[in-house]
Design an enzyme around this catalytic site. Sequence first.
Site: not given
Ligand code: NAD
Length: 741
Positions: A415, A339, A152, A68, A444, A358, A422
Site C-alpha cells: 500500500v 507494485m 561462454e 566446462a 522501499s 485493495d 501500513k
Molecule cells: P501505488 O500508489 O501504485 O499503489 C498503492 C495501492 O495501495 C493503491 O492501489 C491503493 O488503492 C492501495 N491502498 C491504499 N490504502 C489501502 C488499504 N487500506 N487497503 C488496501 N489497499 C490500499 O504504490 P506503489 O508504487 O505500488 O508502491 C506500493 C509500496 O511499494 C510502497 O510502500 C512503495 O514504497 C513500495 N515500492 C515501490 C516501488 C516503485 O517503484 N513504485 C518499488 C519498490 C517498493
Amino acid sequence: MNLETFSFEIDADGVAHAVFDVPGRSMNTLTGKAIADIIAITNEIATNDKIVGAVLSSGKASGFCAGADLGEMGEQAGGKPKADMSEAELKKAQFDRGFSLNKTLRELETCGKPVAVALNGLALGGGLEVALACHYRVAADDNPKLQFGLPEAKIGLLPGAGGTQRLPRLIGVQAALEHILQGKSMKVDKALSLGVVNELAPAAQTAEKAKAWVLANPDAKAPWDEKGFKMPGGVVHRSPGAGQVATMANAMLAAQSYGNYPAQKNILSCVYEGTQLPIDAALRVETRYFINTQERPEAKAMIRSLFLSMQALGKGGNRPAGFEKTEFKQIAVIGAGLMGAGIAYVQAKAGIPTVLVDVSKENAEKGKDYSRRLVEKAVKRGKTTEAKGQALLDLITTTDNYDDFKGADLVVEAVFENPELKAKITEMAEAQLEPGAVFGSNTSTLPITGLAKASSRPENFIGIHFFSPVERMGLVEIIMGEKTDQATLAKSVDYVLAIRKTPIVVNDSRGFYTSRCFGTYTQEGLSMLAEGIKPAIIENVGRQCGMPMGPLEVSDSVGLDTALKVGRQMAEASGIDYSGNELGQMMAWIVEDKGRVGRKAGKGFYDYGDNGKPTRIWPDLNSQIDVKVDECPPAMKTELTNRFLVRQAIEVARCFEEGVITDARDGDIGSILAWGFAPYTGGCCSYVDLIWGIKEFVAEADRLADKYGDRFRPNDMLRDMAAKGEGFYDRFAPAAEKAAA
Ligand code: NAD
C-alpha cells in the site's frame, strides 16, 4: 583405459561407443577428469585397429553436456603464476594446458575413422565444441529442452575448444558471430537449418542413427579438411560481404559494450584472424585468445558472480538450514497499485493462488487488469496459449474483504508508503493469519523494525522488497527486522524462489542495501554537475563505465523533486548548508523555478518524447552551469569512471561494516541485479577484490577522498582487509564455507 566419466565398449561391428555419464551428477560437464577421459578415448579410437568408427553419446536424459565445469574453472581463472617458473616456461605450460582439449578434438577429427555424436538433449559450450569436432551430429527432435550454443561470452569467456573456428566454417562468419558474441543458443530446428546438426531422430534412436552413419561413411572428413573447402559466405579478408560483417560487428560491439568486455573483443579478433588460416593454425590462435581471456580479472569476476553466485543464491544459498520447505497454498497481496499488481502477476505465473486486496473490489480489479494486459501480450506473441493465460488469471482473486485470505501462508503489503496506513494494514491482516504465517512489507524506504512495532508477532514480520517492473526485475531484497526469526527468513526465501526470482538477504537500515548504495551513483553525477562538468560528459562516462543509464537520466526517472527532498534531508542531517551550495541551488532551480521534475513530467535534465523516452539533454541546463570541463580525454574518463564505481563500492563496504549485509554473494548479485552495477566487474565486491585488488582499491579511494571529499574515504574495515590482504570473498564468505574453513 581407466575411465571415470565415460563408459566405453566396442560392438560386434567394430564401432566404439563412448557414453558420457559423469557419476553423481544430473548433467555432464567437462571436468578435468572428463577431459582426461576424452584424451584417452581419442587415443584408443585412433590407435586400436579393431575400431572402425565411433559414436559419442550421453548417459543422461537431460542431454549431452552443459559445457566446462565452471566451479573448477572459477578456481583456475586469473590464477597467480607459480613463483618458481620463468616467464617462458609459464607461457608454454599455460598454452599446453589451454590447448590440450583443442588438440585432442582435432586428433579425433583427423583420426581417419568416422566419428558421429548422438545429441539426445542440450549441448552447450564445450559440449557443443566436442560435437562440432565429430563428423556427423544426430539430434533429438522430441526433447523440448534441447538447445545448442556457445554461451561462454555471457560469463566473460571465449569458447576455447575449437568453437570459434568450427562454427564459422560450418555456418559462416556472420551467423557464427551472432551466436558466439551474444552467447545466444538455438533450438533444434534452427540448428538443422543452419547445418549445426545433420539429422534429427527421436532421442532414444539418436545413437542408433549415428552408428548407421558411421558404418555407411568409412572415409568421413570434416568439410574444412576436404580439398577446395570454401567458408560459407566467404572469408573475411577476401570477400567484401564478409569483410563488412567484421567491420560492422566491431562497431556494434563498441557501441553496445564500450570495450568493457575483453571476451567479446577477443572473440571478434579470434574469428577474424582464425578464419583466414588453415584450421590447425586457427586452433592455436584460438587457444592464445582463450588464455588471454581466461586470465583477465573480468573472466574470474563474471564466472564467480554471474554463474556460481547466481546459481548458489538461486538454489537458496542464503536460506537458513533446518526448516522444511514451504509449499504455498495461498498468498495475499494488499494494495493493487503499480507494485501489488506486478507481484500478483508473478505469483500467479508461478502457479500460486493469489488474493489481491485493495480498498474496493473495483480497485483490486484494476490491479488485476495489469495481469490481463501481460497475458494478452504473451498470447499475441505466442509465448503462452489462451488456455494457460486464462488459468493464470483464474489464480488471482480480487477483493476488499480481508476474510477472503483467512489462513494464507504469506501476505505481502504494497500500500502507499505511509507508516500509519501500513500499521493499520498489519493489524487487519494479522487477524487473518495462523501462527507462523509471514507478513512481508514491500516498503522501499521505511525501516522494517519500525514497521514491525505495529505487529503482534514481529518475529514473523519481514521486508520483501521488489523492484519495478516486478515481472522483469530478477531480484528481491529480503530485509530482516530486529525481531524477525529464522523460520520467517526461510519461508521468505522459499517464497522468492517459488516466484522464480533471486533473493538477497540484508539487515535493516535506512535505504536497506540496494537503495542506499545505488543512491551514491546518482549523487556523484549530481556532484559532477555542480562542479561544472558538462552534462553530456557525465552521462556518457556513466554509461561507458558499464552502468545501464547515465546518473542524470536515472535521477530523472526517480524524480528530481524526490532527489531535491532527499538532498535537503541529507544535508540537514549532516549540517551542510544545501541552499547555499551549488548543487542545492541547481536542484532548487530546476525543480522549483523551472518545474522540471523528471520523466514523469516529460521534462527534467532531459527532454522526453511522447513515448516517454529521452530525446536529448535539456539544452538550457548548460546555462545554469559554470562549465569548467567540456572535453573528456582518456585520463578524465578514467577519473570519472573511478569516481562513479569507487564511490558505490565504498558505500557497499560501509554496509558490510555496519552489518547491513553479511555475504559477498549478496553484495555482488544485489549490485548487479538491483541497480545494474557494471556487470563485467562481477559486482561491487568483486570490483574491489578482482578488478582492483584490496590494497590498490584502498589507495585509490584515499586518493579520491583527498581530492573530492570524505565520501570516498575507506572505512576501518577496508583498511584492516588491505593490511591482511583479504578480499570480500575471504572475509564475507558464505556461512557454510566459513564454518568449513
Ligand atoms: P501505488 O500508489 O501504485 O499503489 C498503492 C495501492 O495501495 C493503491 O492501489 C491503493 O488503492 C492501495 N491502498 C491504499 N490504502 C489501502 C488499504 N487500506 N487497503 C488496501 N489497499 C490500499 O504504490 P506503489 O508504487 O505500488 O508502491 C506500493 C509500496 O511499494 C510502497 O510502500 C512503495 O514504497 C513500495 N515500492 C515501490 C516501488 C516503485 O517503484 N513504485 C518499488 C519498490 C517498493
